[in-house]
Structure formats: C-alpha cells, structure tokens
Write an enzyme that holds these catalytic residues in place. Structure first.
Site, PDB file in Angstrom:
ATOM      1  N   HIS A 124       1.282   0.209   0.599  1.00  0.00           N
ATOM      2  CA  HIS A 124       1.849   0.555   1.909  1.00  0.00           C
ATOM      3  C   HIS A 124       1.339   1.925   2.341  1.00  0.00           C
ATOM      4  O   HIS A 124       1.490   2.907   1.613  1.00  0.00           O
ATOM      5  CB  HIS A 124       3.374   0.566   1.809  1.00  0.00           C
ATOM      6  CG  HIS A 124       4.079   0.895   3.101  1.00  0.00           C
ATOM      7  ND1 HIS A 124       4.126   0.029   4.156  1.00  0.00           N
ATOM      8  CD2 HIS A 124       4.766   1.994   3.488  1.00  0.00           C
ATOM      9  CE1 HIS A 124       4.820   0.569   5.143  1.00  0.00           C
ATOM     10  NE2 HIS A 124       5.215   1.780   4.757  1.00  0.00           N
TER      11      HIS A 124
ATOM     12  N   GLU B 171       1.420  -4.259  -0.099  1.00  0.00           N
ATOM     13  CA  GLU B 171       2.396  -3.337   0.492  1.00  0.00           C
ATOM     14  C   GLU B 171       3.397  -2.797  -0.539  1.00  0.00           C
ATOM     15  O   GLU B 171       3.626  -1.600  -0.649  1.00  0.00           O
ATOM     16  CB  GLU B 171       3.201  -4.053   1.593  1.00  0.00           C
ATOM     17  CG  GLU B 171       2.418  -4.434   2.830  1.00  0.00           C
ATOM     18  CD  GLU B 171       2.370  -3.330   3.868  1.00  0.00           C
ATOM     19  OE1 GLU B 171       2.781  -2.193   3.568  1.00  0.00           O
ATOM     20  OE2 GLU B 171       1.911  -3.608   4.982  1.00  0.00           O
TER      21      GLU B 171
ATOM     22  N   SER C 121       4.460   1.550   9.806  1.00  0.00           N
ATOM     23  CA  SER C 121       5.761   1.506   9.141  1.00  0.00           C
ATOM     24  C   SER C 121       6.858   1.637  10.200  1.00  0.00           C
ATOM     25  O   SER C 121       6.883   0.865  11.153  1.00  0.00           O
ATOM     26  CB  SER C 121       5.837   2.579   8.054  1.00  0.00           C
ATOM     27  OG  SER C 121       6.895   2.330   7.161  1.00  0.00           O
TER      28      SER C 121
END
Length: 523
Positions: free
Chosen positions: A448, A348, A227
């Site tokens: 995610h 995600e 991320s």
C-alpha cells in the site's frame, strides 16, 4: 500469536508516512522567532534558483524557479479555521498588498506527534513548468489529495517536480483539516462532520479562480488522491457541491467501497469503512471533552481536540456536502460524469500485516484462529480452502486482506462507475519498490502506497534505473489521462485491468487473480 500491535487507523498511517517518506525529516522547520516567514529570500534554498512572480486574485506571489519548474508554496486558500471559525465551513482567504513570498510550505494540519502541525493549515502548493503563464496554451491541472486515514499527512510531503516537468502539467498539492478538527460532528452543529471535504472544495474553487496565473487550464482539472485521499476523490464525485470543479478523477487505493472486517487492520480492531452517517458521528460528539456547549468545545486546546481523533476520522454523509453515502451514490449512478482511472497495488495489505507482526511471524494456528475470529467458523473454513496457510501464513493473511478489503471492492466500484463514465483500471505490481525497513524477513512486495515514489519525490526515497524507467512511463500515463481523459498506451476501458511492472504494461484478469468471485459469496 504475535503481540497485538494496534497501530490501525490514523496511528498506523501516521507511522507509515514517517517510515515511507521520512516525513518528519523533510518537513520544513518554522521560521525562527522574530523572522517574517513571508519574506525569506525566494532563491536562498536552491542553488541556481531565481525568483518568479505570479498574480493571483488575493495578491502577488513570489516563488522559486529551479530544476525546470516554478514552485509556489504555502498559499492560503481559505481563512485560518481557528477560534470562532473552528468547525465552520472554510471562509474566504486573506488578501494582501505588495508581494507575498511563497517559498515555504504552510503548517501541516494539526495531527498527533507532528510538532509543527497547526490548526491554521489551509494552504496549498503549486508546481508548474518554468515557463509558467508565459506559455501560449494552458496546461492541464492536477490537484493532489494526500492520504493518511483522514488523520495525518500533508500536501508538501509530495514533491511534484518530476510530474510537472515531464508531464507538462500544473500540480497543486493541498492541506485540508484532519481528524476531529476536520470531521467532528455534534447535534448542535448544523451540517457538521465533513469540514475536511469542504476544505478540498474550497481548494478546488481556488484552483478554478487562479490556475491561469500559473499557466494552468481551469477547464481541465484532474482530482487525484491515494488511500484516504483517493476516498476523498470518490466523495467529491458523489458531492453535489463539487459539480464543475474537476473534469477527471484518479483514485489510487481509495475506492468508496473499501471496507475492512474486524481484525483486518490490526488484531482486535473493529470493522472499518471510510464514511459514517452524520447521526452516528453527532451522537459521539455529544458531551465530548466534558463540554455541553459549542463555546466550550471551541475553547479547548488543539491537543485536547486531537484526543478525539479515534472517534472522528471519517467524513460524514447526511450533510449538504454528502447527502447520501458515496457507496449509495455509486450504486444509483448519481455521481459526476467525468472519466475515472482507479486501481490498487498488487500487495496492498502486506504493509499492514508487516506492521502488526513486527514481534514475530504468524503461525498456521495463529492464521486459522484469526480467520475464525474474523469471519466465523464456516466462512473461515471456506476461506482456508482457497487461501491455505502454507509455509508463510503471514503472507497468506496479507493476501486475504488485499483481495477481500482492497482489490475486490475497487473492481466492484469500477463496475458501478463504468455504467455511466469511461473507467480505466490499473494494478501497480512492481514487487521491488523503494520500501521502508520494517521487517527484514517479510517481503513487502507492491505494498500500500508503493506507487507514490514513482509519481512524486518522497523524502529520502530514491529510484534505481529500472524504477526510474517505470516512473517515467507511469507519469506519462497519469498526465496523459489528465490531459485527455484517457491514459493512452492503447489502454482499453474497464473491465480490462492494466498491470504495471518495470518490464512491461500488460492486461491481467484482476478479478480472477484476486478471487473476487469467491469473495462476492463469502464477504
């Protein structure tokens, strides 16, 4: 339409970290008043553990050997960035005589809603197989940069025991300044806006100078992150000042090209990108907190400074750290020539969609309205033809977000990188990973950050037998890449993408599966 839950940006990721990792529950409490945090017994918290020492350039450390690894925690890699050192490049770390006990992590870097976070936070943790520096051949070193929207998280949330022990690597997890303490910019503050990136480089220099003390090879360092940690890796690829500090790069869900149109992270939120120009950020810093001088700003409390996080959660380019935007650097090919492994999770955006539909599912009318507000009437009509709302408009909105804002920008970055360096592409696709209990009627799929428990211990999350088997195979791939610059497993170079599931690893046409040709014409 579900009630607007603008948990976007830093606050959303902070909520995610707590939900996924149980971060508040697993963070070590500070030492009781009057107790020296550096002299707690090294073997007190681990049954059967024994103390182990290493000598760094700063002085001797005492860590803990247990469970096949030796861990040293809370090692300062720079001076505390407080007082006159607030919003300055990281200064040289302290030295000491005698032995410093390294059994507890340092504080997380200051962030809202984390009581034991602090401005004095530039610490790292080292986990290495238990034979450590007694081994004849040095091990590859993995340096991990955590995610959290450049505003939350800490290195100690990631237990590297499995990766170090199975992969036979030395793992370093890092704290770096966050939010307005890490990315504040001001017209009168030269080269400001990228202090958090400078911290990461200071940690890499520390690794270069000290890896051998833990059995690591300073000439074989892999920089890895997820991320915003992945975006940090990409930023370091683009930074002239990071030259020679790492030799491979792993970018997980953090491509330099990722971007989110308005309403994507949460309804009503503006468009978002990872990076911003220093001039743009410095303009926001003028007059901040009612101050007209840097002396005034440096005198403000940490709580006051953190109130600026909504303005300052993007690393600045136009600085000595990032002279140009990372997207521009990738386009012209002026980045460090190291092998790259980069990828995404298959679903995600389901996590973000789940967070802003907690009050109820999206209807077909909600979906079409949000498409129109986000993309305009003509593009929305084209998008709806490719992504009709179907029976579950909420999942369809998540699919739009996954494809448009996550996967397709990552594949575009892969193409730019692959002009100059070896690139290996993956898609994590286990749709039944350990998951937070956010929304019982909403399947999170391969959301995610879903791959993280397969690489690290993550708080209370536990793996079943099938997940454990996938974890072992993933750690083998990640650490083989760290060792050799290629993931092994007969993995072809990009444009091949390897899909990772618990049943098999197989090739997939990710660009077709995520409609990237369509998005290249309709973004």
């Amino acid at each position: 339409m579900p009630k607007r839950r603008s948990i976007a940006g830093a606050a959303l990721i902070a909520a995610l970290l707590v939900a996924v990792t149980g971060a508040d529950a697993v963070r070590t409490s500070p030492a009781p008043a009057g107790q020296d945090p550096y002299r707690q017994p090294a073997h007190g918290r681990h049954p059967g553990a024994r103390p182990h020492t290493a000598r760094t350039r700063q002085g001797r450390l005492e860590g803990v050997s247990a469970d096949g690894v030796t861990t040293y925690r809370g090692i300062p890699y720079a001076a505390p960035p407080v007082g006159a050192l607030r919003w300055r490049p990281p200064a040289a770390p302290p030295t000491w005589t005698g032995t410093r006990t390294a059994t507890e992590p340092g504080p997380a870097c200051a962030q809202p809603e984390v009581a034991d976070s602090a401005e004095d936070c530039l610490y790292l943790n080292v986990t290495t197989p238990a034979d450590g520096a007694g081994r004849a051949a040095a091990r590859p070193v993995v340096v991990w940069l955590h995610g959290g929207a450049f505003s939350s998280g800490s290195g100690d949330q990631y237990d590297a025991t499995r990766m170090a022990r199975q992969g036979d690597v030395t793992v370093v997890t890092v704290n770096s300044r966050l939010g307005a303490l890490g990315f504040f910019a001001h017209p009168d503050l030269p080269d400001s806006g990228a202090f958090g990136l400078q911290d990461q480089q200071a940690a890499l220099r520390w690794v270069r100078d000290n890896a051998a003390a833990f059995g690591g090879d300073p000439g074989n360092v892999t920089l890895m992150g997820e991320s915003s940690g992945g975006a940090s890796v990409c930023a370091q690829l683009a930074s002239p000042k990071a030259a020679g500090l790492f030799h491979r790069a792993v970018i997980q869900s953090g491509s330099c090209l990722q971007n989110w149109p308005k309403n994507t992270l949460a309804p009503g939120d503006p468009a978002a990108v990872y990076f911003a120009s220093r001039d743009e950020l410095a303009a926001k810093g003028r007059g901040a907190l009612g101050c007209h001088t840097l002396k005034c700003l440096r005198a403000k409390s940490v709580k006051d400074v953190l109130s600026l996080n909504g303005r300052f959660h993007q690393p600045a380019y136009g600085t000595s750290v990032l002279p140009e935007s990372p997207a521009r650097v990738l386009a012209v090919g002026n980045f460090h020539r190291v092998p790259v492994m980069q990828g995404n999770t298959r679903d995600e955006h389901r996590l973000f969609t789940a967070l802003f539909t907690l009050d109820g599912p999206m209807t077909a009318a909600d979906y079409r309205r949000l498409l129109t507000e986000t993309y305009g009437r003509r593009r929305a009509a084209r998008i709806a033809r490719v992504y009709p709302p179907g029976a579950t408009p909420t999942l369809t909105w998540a699919e739009v977000g996954t494809d448009r804002s996550w996967v397709c920008p990552t594949l575009a970055a892969d193409r730019l990188l692959a002009r100059h360096v070896p690139v290996y592409s993956y898609e994590f696709a286990d749709r039944h990973p350990p998951a937070p209990d956010l929304h019982p009627d909403f399947p999170l799929g391969a959301y995610h950050s879903a791959e993280l428990p397969y690489l690290f211990g993550m708080g209370d999350l536990r793996l079943d037998d099938g997940q454990s088997a996938l974890s072992r195979r993933m750690i083998a791939v990640w650490t083989t890449f760290a060792r050799t610059g290629a993931p092994g497993d007969d993995w072809p170079l990009f444009p091949h993408t390897r899909r990772l599931t618990r049943n098999k690893f197989s090739g997939v046409d990710a660009a077709a599966g995520h409609h990237c040709s369509f998005w290249s014409r309709n973004s």
